[in-house]
Design a protein around this motif. Structure first.
Motif, mmCIF file in Angstrom:
data_model
loop_
_atom_site.group_PDB
_atom_site.id
_atom_site.type_symbol
_atom_site.label_atom_id
_atom_site.label_comp_id
_atom_site.label_asym_id
_atom_site.label_seq_id
_atom_site.Cartn_x
_atom_site.Cartn_y
_atom_site.Cartn_z
ATOM 1 N N GLY A 34 -19.486 16.790 36.305
ATOM 2 C CA GLY A 34 -20.842 16.527 35.847
ATOM 3 C C GLY A 34 -21.917 17.175 36.701
ATOM 4 O O GLY A 34 -23.097 16.921 36.497
ATOM 5 N N TYR A 35 -21.536 18.025 37.641
ATOM 6 C CA TYR A 35 -22.521 18.698 38.480
ATOM 7 C C TYR A 35 -23.237 19.773 37.658
ATOM 8 O O TYR A 35 -22.675 20.298 36.687
ATOM 9 N N PRO A 36 -24.472 20.098 38.007
ATOM 10 C CA PRO A 36 -25.285 20.974 37.157
ATOM 11 C C PRO A 36 -24.661 22.323 36.822
ATOM 12 O O PRO A 36 -24.772 22.783 35.684
ATOM 13 N N GLU A 37 -24.012 22.963 37.775
ATOM 14 C CA GLU A 37 -23.437 24.281 37.489
ATOM 15 C C GLU A 37 -22.451 24.208 36.330
ATOM 16 O O GLU A 37 -22.414 25.085 35.466
ATOM 17 N N SER A 38 -21.641 23.177 36.291
ATOM 18 C CA SER A 38 -20.645 23.027 35.226
ATOM 19 C C SER A 38 -21.289 22.625 33.908
ATOM 20 O O SER A 38 -21.025 23.234 32.863
ATOM 21 N N VAL A 39 -22.128 21.609 33.935
ATOM 22 C CA VAL A 39 -22.744 21.105 32.700
ATOM 23 C C VAL A 39 -23.627 22.170 32.055
ATOM 24 O O VAL A 39 -23.563 22.385 30.843
ATOM 25 N N LEU A 40 -24.421 22.860 32.845
ATOM 26 C CA LEU A 40 -25.319 23.869 32.279
ATOM 27 C C LEU A 40 -24.541 25.030 31.672
ATOM 28 O O LEU A 40 -24.908 25.538 30.609
ATOM 29 N N ARG A 41 -23.460 25.460 32.325
ATOM 30 C CA ARG A 41 -22.620 26.518 31.739
ATOM 31 C C ARG A 41 -22.024 26.048 30.406
ATOM 32 O O ARG A 41 -21.975 26.792 29.439
ATOM 33 N N ASP A 42 -21.552 24.793 30.396
ATOM 34 C CA ASP A 42 -20.967 24.264 29.159
ATOM 35 C C ASP A 42 -22.011 24.152 28.055
ATOM 36 O O ASP A 42 -21.718 24.439 26.887
ATOM 37 N N LEU A 43 -23.226 23.751 28.409
ATOM 38 C CA LEU A 43 -24.298 23.683 27.407
ATOM 39 C C LEU A 43 -24.641 25.069 26.878
ATOM 40 O O LEU A 43 -24.864 25.238 25.672
ATOM 41 N N ALA A 44 -24.666 26.064 27.759
ATOM 42 C CA ALA A 44 -24.968 27.430 27.328
ATOM 43 C C ALA A 44 -23.877 27.943 26.383
ATOM 44 O O ALA A 44 -24.180 28.581 25.360
ATOM 45 N N GLN A 45 -22.620 27.660 26.700
ATOM 46 C CA GLN A 45 -21.517 28.068 25.833
ATOM 47 C C GLN A 45 -21.626 27.377 24.478
ATOM 48 O O GLN A 45 -21.450 28.004 23.430
ATOM 49 N N LEU A 46 -21.924 26.091 24.499
ATOM 50 C CA LEU A 46 -22.087 25.341 23.256
ATOM 51 C C LEU A 46 -23.237 25.902 22.426
ATOM 52 O O LEU A 46 -23.095 26.121 21.220
ATOM 53 N N LYS A 47 -24.369 26.139 23.056
ATOM 54 C CA LYS A 47 -25.530 26.657 22.328
ATOM 55 C C LYS A 47 -25.209 28.014 21.705
ATOM 56 O O LYS A 47 -25.541 28.272 20.546
ATOM 57 N N GLU A 48 -24.542 28.870 22.454
ATOM 58 C CA GLU A 48 -24.178 30.186 21.926
ATOM 59 C C GLU A 48 -23.281 30.031 20.687
ATOM 60 O O GLU A 48 -23.488 30.700 19.672
ATOM 61 N N LEU A 49 -22.316 29.127 20.754
ATOM 62 C CA LEU A 49 -21.421 28.901 19.625
ATOM 63 C C LEU A 49 -22.180 28.325 18.425
ATOM 64 O O LEU A 49 -22.031 28.792 17.295
ATOM 65 N N LEU A 50 -23.025 27.322 18.675
ATOM 66 C CA LEU A 50 -23.787 26.716 17.586
ATOM 67 C C LEU A 50 -24.785 27.705 16.977
ATOM 68 O O LEU A 50 -24.984 27.719 15.763
ATOM 69 N N ASP A 51 -25.402 28.534 17.823
ATOM 70 C CA ASP A 51 -26.334 29.542 17.310
ATOM 71 C C ASP A 51 -25.615 30.564 16.436
ATOM 72 O O ASP A 51 -26.088 30.912 15.352
ATOM 73 N N SER A 52 -24.457 31.043 16.894
ATOM 74 C CA SER A 52 -23.775 32.104 16.150
ATOM 75 C C SER A 52 -23.163 31.581 14.850
ATOM 76 O O SER A 52 -22.999 32.351 13.906
ATOM 77 N N GLN A 173 -34.904 17.512 39.049
ATOM 78 C CA GLN A 173 -34.950 18.744 39.840
ATOM 79 C C GLN A 173 -35.289 19.954 38.978
ATOM 80 O O GLN A 173 -35.704 20.989 39.481
ATOM 81 N N PHE A 174 -35.131 19.793 37.662
ATOM 82 C CA PHE A 174 -35.452 20.888 36.753
ATOM 83 C C PHE A 174 -35.855 20.314 35.403
ATOM 84 O O PHE A 174 -35.251 19.346 34.925
ATOM 85 N N HIS A 175 -36.851 20.940 34.777
ATOM 86 C CA HIS A 175 -37.252 20.617 33.407
ATOM 87 C C HIS A 175 -37.800 21.896 32.804
ATOM 88 O O HIS A 175 -38.839 22.399 33.232
ATOM 89 N N GLY A 176 -37.083 22.424 31.832
ATOM 90 C CA GLY A 176 -37.518 23.655 31.189
ATOM 91 C C GLY A 176 -36.430 24.199 30.285
ATOM 92 O O GLY A 176 -35.437 23.524 29.997
ATOM 93 N N PRO A 177 -36.589 25.447 29.839
ATOM 94 C CA PRO A 177 -35.615 26.054 28.937
ATOM 95 C C PRO A 177 -34.228 26.159 29.576
ATOM 96 O O PRO A 177 -34.107 26.417 30.785
ATOM 97 N N LEU A 178 -33.195 25.991 28.765
ATOM 98 C CA LEU A 178 -31.818 26.078 29.248
ATOM 99 C C LEU A 178 -31.566 27.396 29.959
ATOM 100 O O LEU A 178 -30.950 27.418 31.030
ATOM 101 N N GLU A 179 -32.049 28.490 29.398
ATOM 102 C CA GLU A 179 -31.798 29.791 30.036
ATOM 103 C C GLU A 179 -32.437 29.868 31.422
ATOM 104 O O GLU A 179 -31.877 30.488 32.320
ATOM 105 N N HIS A 180 -33.573 29.222 31.636
ATOM 106 C CA HIS A 180 -34.191 29.204 32.968
ATOM 107 C C HIS A 180 -33.385 28.326 33.925
ATOM 108 O O HIS A 180 -33.271 28.642 35.111
ATOM 109 N N ALA A 181 -32.832 27.234 33.417
ATOM 110 C CA ALA A 181 -31.981 26.364 34.249
ATOM 111 C C ALA A 181 -30.774 27.153 34.725
ATOM 112 O O ALA A 181 -30.362 27.039 35.895
#
Length: 190
Positions: A34-52, A173-181
């Motif tokens: 659940g640390y940010p590096e893992s969760v954010l990568r997983d969210l980015a992968q999910l978003k890419e899949l859902l977008d495509s 510690q962060f609030h903004g667009p996923l790509e900026h995170a």
């Protein structure tokens, strides 16, 4: 060691970004990584899949897809390196046969996640909270940006009490667009 977290997927009724009682919310407990590096990568992968695939359908579907993809990533623990154990894409139901799981103490792909009722409270041992704000949109519109909030490490009340208070009192510690995170938190040092 587990890094527990809660992820809240939110679709705001009012597009001003302020929470209301009418917001659509789905909340997921993640037991490990659940640390940010893992969760954010997983969210980015999910978003890419859902977008495509144009398969984003709001918080409930997005939370379910997040859990599904996360569970798929642990299937290799089932195989456990034994060449006799394989998953045939034409017979994925073999994975669900209890006899095929006798070698496992705990089948991790069946554990490690929970669908939470935001009104019931958090476990109290989470180390990170996340809010993933999904824009209100027609699923056939062009993909749009996700906004994320990432708490500081244990920077919120930790008890088995009302979830809302933990999320309200969290230090972010962060609030903004996923790509900026991804750029700020996950970026690999040069």
């Amino acid at each position: 060691m587990s890094t527990r977290s809660q992820l809240r997927f939110v679709e705001r009724v009012d597009q001003d970004g302020k929470p209301t009682d009418n917001d659509r919310v789905a909340q997921v407990y993640r037991h490990s990584d659940g640390y940010p590096e893992s969760v954010l990568r997983d969210l980015a992968q999910l978003k890419e899949l859902l977008d495509s695939t144009r398969a984003e359908r709001g918080p409930g579907y997005t939370a379910a897809s997040f859990m599904f993809l996360d569970k798929l990533s642990t299937i290799d623990l089932y195989l456990d390196g034994d060449p006799e154990r394989t998953i045939d894409a034409a017979q994925p139901a073999d994975l669900l046969e209890p006899d095929n799981m006798e070698h496992l103490d705990q089948p991790m792909f069946l554990l490690g996640h929970g669908v939470e009722n935001p009104a019931d409270g958090i476990h109290g041992d989470e180390e990170y909270l996340y809010v993933v704000e999904l824009p209100t949109r027609n699923p056939f519109d062009d993909p749009s940006e996700w906004t994320v909030k990432v708490s500081g490490h244990s920077a919120f009340p930790r008890w088995d009490g009302p979830t809302e208070e933990a999320f309200e009192r969290a230090s972010w510690q962060f609030h903004g667009p996923l790509e900026h995170a991804l750029e700020e938190i996950v970026a690999e040092p040069a």
